[in-house]
Each structure stands twice: as structure tokens, then as C-alpha cells.
Design a protein around this motif. Structure first.
Motif, PDB file in Angstrom:
ATOM      1  N   UNK A 121       0.819  -1.212   0.000  1.00 27.45           N
ATOM      2  CA  UNK A 121       0.000   0.000   0.000  1.00 27.45           C
ATOM      3  C   UNK A 121       0.852   1.260   0.000  1.00 27.45           C
ATOM      4  N   UNK A 122       1.914   1.257   0.809  1.00 26.07           N
ATOM      5  CA  UNK A 122       2.716   2.486   0.917  1.00 26.07           C
ATOM      6  C   UNK A 122       3.358   2.840  -0.417  1.00 26.07           C
ATOM      7  N   UNK A 123       3.728   1.814  -1.195  1.00 20.70           N
ATOM      8  CA  UNK A 123       4.320   2.064  -2.504  1.00 20.70           C
ATOM      9  C   UNK A 123       3.288   2.663  -3.464  1.00 20.70           C
ATOM     10  N   UNK A 124       2.080   2.083  -3.486  1.00 22.67           N
ATOM     11  CA  UNK A 124       1.023   2.592  -4.357  1.00 22.67           C
ATOM     12  C   UNK A 124       0.671   4.033  -4.005  1.00 22.67           C
ATOM     13  N   UNK A 125       0.593   4.341  -2.706  1.00 21.52           N
ATOM     14  CA  UNK A 125       0.246   5.687  -2.260  1.00 21.52           C
ATOM     15  C   UNK A 125       1.355   6.666  -2.606  1.00 21.52           C
ATOM     16  N   UNK A 126       2.581   6.318  -2.249  1.00 20.23           N
ATOM     17  CA  UNK A 126       3.723   7.213  -2.444  1.00 20.23           C
ATOM     18  C   UNK A 126       3.887   7.572  -3.915  1.00 20.23           C
ATOM     19  N   UNK A 127       3.782   6.584  -4.799  1.00 20.92           N
ATOM     20  CA  UNK A 127       3.982   6.842  -6.224  1.00 20.92           C
ATOM     21  C   UNK A 127       2.815   7.612  -6.823  1.00 20.92           C
ATOM     22  N   UNK A 149      -6.054   7.507  -0.837  1.00 22.87           N
ATOM     23  CA  UNK A 149      -5.443   6.185  -0.993  1.00 22.87           C
ATOM     24  C   UNK A 149      -4.997   5.594   0.343  1.00 22.87           C
ATOM     25  N   UNK A 150      -4.543   6.433   1.272  1.00 22.29           N
ATOM     26  CA  UNK A 150      -4.189   5.905   2.591  1.00 22.29           C
ATOM     27  C   UNK A 150      -5.431   5.354   3.298  1.00 22.29           C
ATOM     28  N   UNK A 152      -8.067   4.271   1.841  1.00 16.84           N
ATOM     29  CA  UNK A 152      -8.461   3.060   1.103  1.00 16.84           C
ATOM     30  C   UNK A 152      -7.698   1.849   1.629  1.00 16.84           C
ATOM     31  N   UNK A 153      -6.420   2.037   1.904  1.00 17.97           N
ATOM     32  CA  UNK A 153      -5.636   0.938   2.460  1.00 17.97           C
ATOM     33  C   UNK A 153      -6.088   0.556   3.854  1.00 17.97           C
ATOM     34  N   UNK A 154      -6.387   1.545   4.684  1.00 17.60           N
ATOM     35  CA  UNK A 154      -6.801   1.253   6.063  1.00 17.60           C
ATOM     36  C   UNK A 154      -8.148   0.545   6.112  1.00 17.60           C
ATOM     37  N   UNK A 155      -9.057   0.935   5.217  1.00 19.23           N
ATOM     38  CA  UNK A 155     -10.430   0.415   5.250  1.00 19.23           C
ATOM     39  C   UNK A 155     -10.707  -0.570   4.121  1.00 19.23           C
ATOM     40  N   UNK A 156      -9.657  -1.207   3.642  1.00 20.09           N
ATOM     41  CA  UNK A 156      -9.751  -2.057   2.445  1.00 20.09           C
ATOM     42  C   UNK A 156     -10.844  -3.110   2.545  1.00 20.09           C
ATOM     43  N   UNK A 157     -10.847  -3.893   3.605  1.00 18.04           N
ATOM     44  CA  UNK A 157     -11.794  -5.003   3.697  1.00 18.04           C
ATOM     45  C   UNK A 157     -13.237  -4.496   3.735  1.00 18.04           C
ATOM     46  N   UNK A 158     -13.475  -3.464   4.490  1.00 17.38           N
ATOM     47  CA  UNK A 158     -14.817  -2.891   4.578  1.00 17.38           C
ATOM     48  C   UNK A 158     -15.270  -2.356   3.230  1.00 17.38           C
ATOM     49  N   UNK A 159     -14.385  -1.666   2.539  1.00 15.22           N
ATOM     50  CA  UNK A 159     -14.734  -1.081   1.241  1.00 15.22           C
ATOM     51  C   UNK A 159     -14.961  -2.171   0.205  1.00 15.22           C
ATOM     52  N   UNK A 160     -14.107  -3.199   0.194  1.00 19.69           N
ATOM     53  CA  UNK A 160     -14.307  -4.309  -0.747  1.00 19.69           C
ATOM     54  C   UNK A 160     -15.668  -4.964  -0.554  1.00 19.69           C
ATOM     55  N   UNK A 161     -16.064  -5.117   0.685  1.00 22.91           N
ATOM     56  CA  UNK A 161     -17.373  -5.717   0.964  1.00 22.91           C
ATOM     57  C   UNK A 161     -18.496  -4.812   0.456  1.00 22.91           C
ATOM     58  N   UNK A 162     -18.323  -3.514   0.625  1.00 25.43           N
ATOM     59  CA  UNK A 162     -19.371  -2.586   0.233  1.00 25.43           C
ATOM     60  C   UNK A 162     -19.520  -2.481  -1.283  1.00 25.43           C
TER      61      UNK A 162
END
Length: 459
Positions: A121-127, A149-150, A152-162
Motif C-alpha cells: 500500500x505504501x508504494x502505491x500511495x507514495x507513487x 489512498x491511505x 483506502x488501504x486502512x479500510x480495504x476489507x470494509x470497502x471491498x465488501x461494500x
């Protein structure tokens, strides 16, 4: 005395200092965002952008490792784009400004990596933040990119479910599928296109033997489906000897509908790149392969040479083709919207629209009407394409049968296709959808969406 002008500093600008090297991976992400824009906003095909000789300059400038990453990012983004858009929207207090398409593509590329790819995640966000900072259009949004994007990384599972309930397909096409197949089947098609396509082989003979040698499974079509493997297709046993060729299971069906072609003259119209031509030759036919593109026929000849097969080839405009002698059988695998191939080509639904389907259906009908004049009385024409839309299949055949009295439909017997019985329609035509063909767990399931019908000239 020195002139005053000589005492003044030079007005010429000093050459800029060398810029620090770009962060590793930045150029790949920037190329992915540019190509995503070309596909979604300008409707340019992904294959063209990723061509190693004539493709997008930003892509061509990359090394092979970064090119592979760009392909993975783009295929993933396009497969999941409606869900990615929804995920981004969930985290925005207000919609992105008008004209912020470049910003949208940076966010989409970053989100695809965080949600669906094995990228830290940190690589995707940083770039993504670095991309925004380097683009004058997006610089003022760099903090927004970072925050979205940060989170999105923290809440990934919740967002994927939604977002899982959102169909991963453009609304315009999903609605067409629902009208054609019903909501349940349309949903299954939509979900199935998220899975990358399997690698299928058409073999000259001994499918069971080649399945054993190549660690695959025999398909109901008589081909072989490979399990996942490391390496390249040309490195596999049998490639150099021309014992098989890569061809999706569904794409192998139309040529098989003729059965034994021993002693028959066969025309393969729109023949390149030659997989179906090879099938017709192996079935015993004396084949004339026709295409309007010399470069495409050059590729066909190269493929046939590897397979040790021979066909007459002819570059011509099909609508003007007037052979001295009629054929016993004609295969027309017509140009189409390719909406059945989204597992392989996820850009299709973003580069095509309803107007393209209507236009291509008209082209197919003109080509088919001419193809029917090329076959002898008693001869067969197989019409096929890789569209899921009935406008490019069933509707074309219906119009032909309504106003062409010397043509009849030849019904396909489902009993002759064990494992694919559900693909035979009540009218006796083939209609595969990507959600069909459940396979053992060792190999992938599914196949391309294809339509095929047999017509016979009775007089």
C-alpha cells in the motif's frame, strides 16, 4: 573603462541542473495512467497501446519488468473499474472537479493496486502522490490523493465488501445482457469476466495424451486446457513440432461444426490469424484462406508454417470476392464488437458502445449475405463471432432466414456436444457465455462468449 553591459550578470539562463532520477516504479504508474486515459476517454484499444513496436511511447520506454507491471495494473483496473470508481466516490466529500480526468486516472491506478494487486500500500500511495506532484494539473490535489489512498488501504476489507454488490461492467452493456439472458445470467457473465482467461490449446490429435504431457485437462471441445505454469508457450513440448496451437475453447467450435471435410473445398473468410484455418485443414479440407489484410495473412502463413500445414491464401475485399468455382463449405467468423472476450480484453466494454454493435451487425449481415453466394447448393456456411449481443448473432441469422428462400438453418444436436449441452439454443445454434464450462479445480473454468449457426444452401 569597461562598458556597463559587461558589469551586469548575463541574462542567459543557466542550464537546469540534472533532475534526480525518478522513483523506482514511477514511470510504470505514469504510463498506466496515460494508457488508462487513452482507453477510457479516447476509446483506443489496449492492445494497440501495449504493442512493443507501435504502442504508447511511455510504455515502450519501459523495461520488460515494468511493462509487465503496467499490463497487470491496466487489466486489473479495467476489469474492476466500476467498483474502483465507487470506492473512490465513497471516500470523497464531493465529486472530483469537472475536467479532472487525469486526477481520476491517477487515483484509479493507485486504487487498483491497493484493492486487487499484490503491491504494498505504501508504494502505491507514495507513487500516486509523486505522480500528482509532477503533473501541473494535479499538483494542488496531491494531499487529496494521499488522503484517499491511505484511507483506502486502512479500510480495504470494509470497502471491498461494500463495493462487491456493484456489477463490474458498464451499465449500458449490463442492461443489454439482462434483456438478452435475464438478470441472473447477466450477473454471472459480469462476475466471470473478472477472472483472467485460461490457456486453451487445439491439438492435431491425441488430446488425452497432450493433456498428460502438458499437465492439462481435456475439454468438451476436444482441446486441452493448461494449468497455471511458469515459462512461455513456445517453451512447451510440442510447440516447435507444430502439434498444437493456442485457441480459446469457444473459438474452436465453429470450424468443428462442419465435421469431416475430406475431399471438400473450403473457404475461410476473415481467416487471420489462422487458428480456424488450421482446424479446417486438419479436418481434411482443401482450404482457401481469405483476408483483406496482407500483414494479417503474413501472420497466418507464419502460423501455418510452424504447424506444417498448407492453405491457399488470398488478399481481397470479401464483398468483391467472386471465385471461378463455388465452395463446398464456407466459414465466416465475422468482425464484431468482441464483447465475449472481456476476460482477455477488458478494454472492450470501455472502447465500444451501442452504436458500434449496431454498425458491426450491419457489416456482418452484408458479409454473410455475400458468403452465402460462395457455396454450392447443398453446401454449408458456418457464421460465427465472439460477441455476446444477440444483435450480432441471432438477429442477423433471423433476418437472413426471413428473406432468403434458398437458405435453411441446420440444427446443431446437443447430444453431439457432451459437457456443452447448455450452449445449444432451442433453435439449434451455439451460444456460449463466459460463465459456462465448469472445470476441475486444477484448471480455470469459463470460456469466451461465442455465437455460431449453420446455414445450408438448398438451391
Amino acid at each position: 573603462m569597461k562598458s556597463a553591459s559587461r558589469d551586469k550578470p548575463s541574462s542567459k539562463k543557466k542550464p537546469p541542473a540534472d533532475r534526480p532520477p525518478a522513483k523506482p516504479g514511477l514511470q510504470a504508474r505514469a504510463a498506466a495512467a496515460k494508457i488508462l486515459s487513452a482507453v477510457v476517454d479516447r476509446k483506443l484499444p489496449l492492445d494497440g497501446a501495449l504493442d512493443h513496436e507501435h504502442g504508447n511511447p511511455a510504455y515502450k520506454a519501459l523495461g520488460e519488468g515494468d511493462r509487465a507491471l503496467v499490463r497487470a495494473i491496466l487489466n486489473t483496473t479495467l476489469r474492476h473499474l466500476p467498483r474502483i470508481d465507487a470506492a473512490i466516490a465513497l471516500l470523497l466529500d464531493s465529486p472530483l472537479p469537472e475536467g479532472a480526468r487525469a486526477l481520476h486516472h491517477v487515483l484509479a491506478v493507485g486504487a487498483a493496486q491497493i484493492l486487487y494487486l499484490d503491491v504494498p500500500d505504501h508504494s502505491a500511495v507514495d507513487l500516486a502522490v509523486e505522480q500528482a506532484n509532477q503533473d501541473p494539473r494535479n499538483r494542488r490535489f496531491a494531499k487529496l490523493v494521499n488522503a484517499i489512498l491511505r484511507r483506502l488501504g486502512r479500510e480495504k476489507e470494509k470497502i471491498l465488501e461494500e463495493i462487491a454488490k456493484i456489477p463490474p461492467m458498464p451499465v449500458w452493456f449490463l442492461e443489454r445482457l439482462e434483456r438478452a439472458y435475464g438478470k441472473e445470467a447477466a450477473a454471472a457473465i459480469s462476475e466471470s469476466q473478472l477472472e483472467p482467461a485460461a490457456i486453451d490449446l487445439t491439438v492435431k490429435s491425441d488430446a488425452a495424451g497432450w493433456a498428460r504431457k502438458l499437465n492439462g485437462e481435456v475439454l468438451p471441445t476436444g482441446g486441452v486446457r493448461l494449468a497455471a505454469f511458469e515459462g512461455s508457450i513456445p517453451s512447451l513440448e510440442g510447440f516447435d513440432q507444430g502439434e498444437w496451437w493456442v485457441q480459446d475453447a469457444a473459438a474452436s467450435i465453429p470450424a468443428k461444426l462442419f465435421g469431416d471435410l475430406s475431399g471438400k473445398r473450403v473457404a475461410d473468410l476473415c481467416a487471420a490469424p489462422g487458428g480456424k484455418t488450421a482446424q479446417l485443414i486438419v479436418a481434411g479440407g482443401s482450404v482457401t484462406a481469405i483476408d483483406q489484410s496482407e500483414s494479417r495473412l503474413k501472420r497466418l502463413r507464419s502460423n501455418l508454417d510452424r504447424l506444417g500445414l498448407k492453405a491457399e491464401t488470398l488478399v481481397t475485399d470479401l464483398t468483391k470476392f467472386d471465385p471461378a468455382e463455388l465452395f463446398d463449405a464456407v466459414l465466416l467468423d465475422a468482425p464484431c464488437s468482441s464483447t465475449g472476450t472481456t476476460r482477455r480484453h477488458p478494454d472492450v466494454l470501455w472502447t465500444k458502445g451501442p452504436e458500434d454493435i449496431a454498425k458491426l451487425a450491419g457489416v456482418q449481415e452484408r458479409l454473410l449475405r455475400h458468403a452465402l453466394t460462395l457455396v454450392k447448393p447443398g453446401g454449408a456456411v458456418v457464421f460465427s463471432n465472439c460477441s455476446l449481443d444477440p444483435a450480432e448473432g441471432e438477429d442477423v441469422i433471423s433476418r437472413i432466414l426471413q428473406d432468403t428462400p434458398n437458405i435453411e438453418r441446420v440444427r446443431i444436436d446437443a447430444a453431439g456436444w457432451p459437457g456443452l449441452e447448455s450452449a445449444i439454443t432451442p433453435l439449434g445454434e451455439f451460444r456460449t457465455i463466459p460463465a459456462m464450462l465448469r472445470m476441475p479445480a486444477t484448471v480455470a473454468s469459463g470460456l469466451d462468449g461465442f455465437y455460431a449457426a449453420i446455414l445450408r444452401r438448398v438451391a
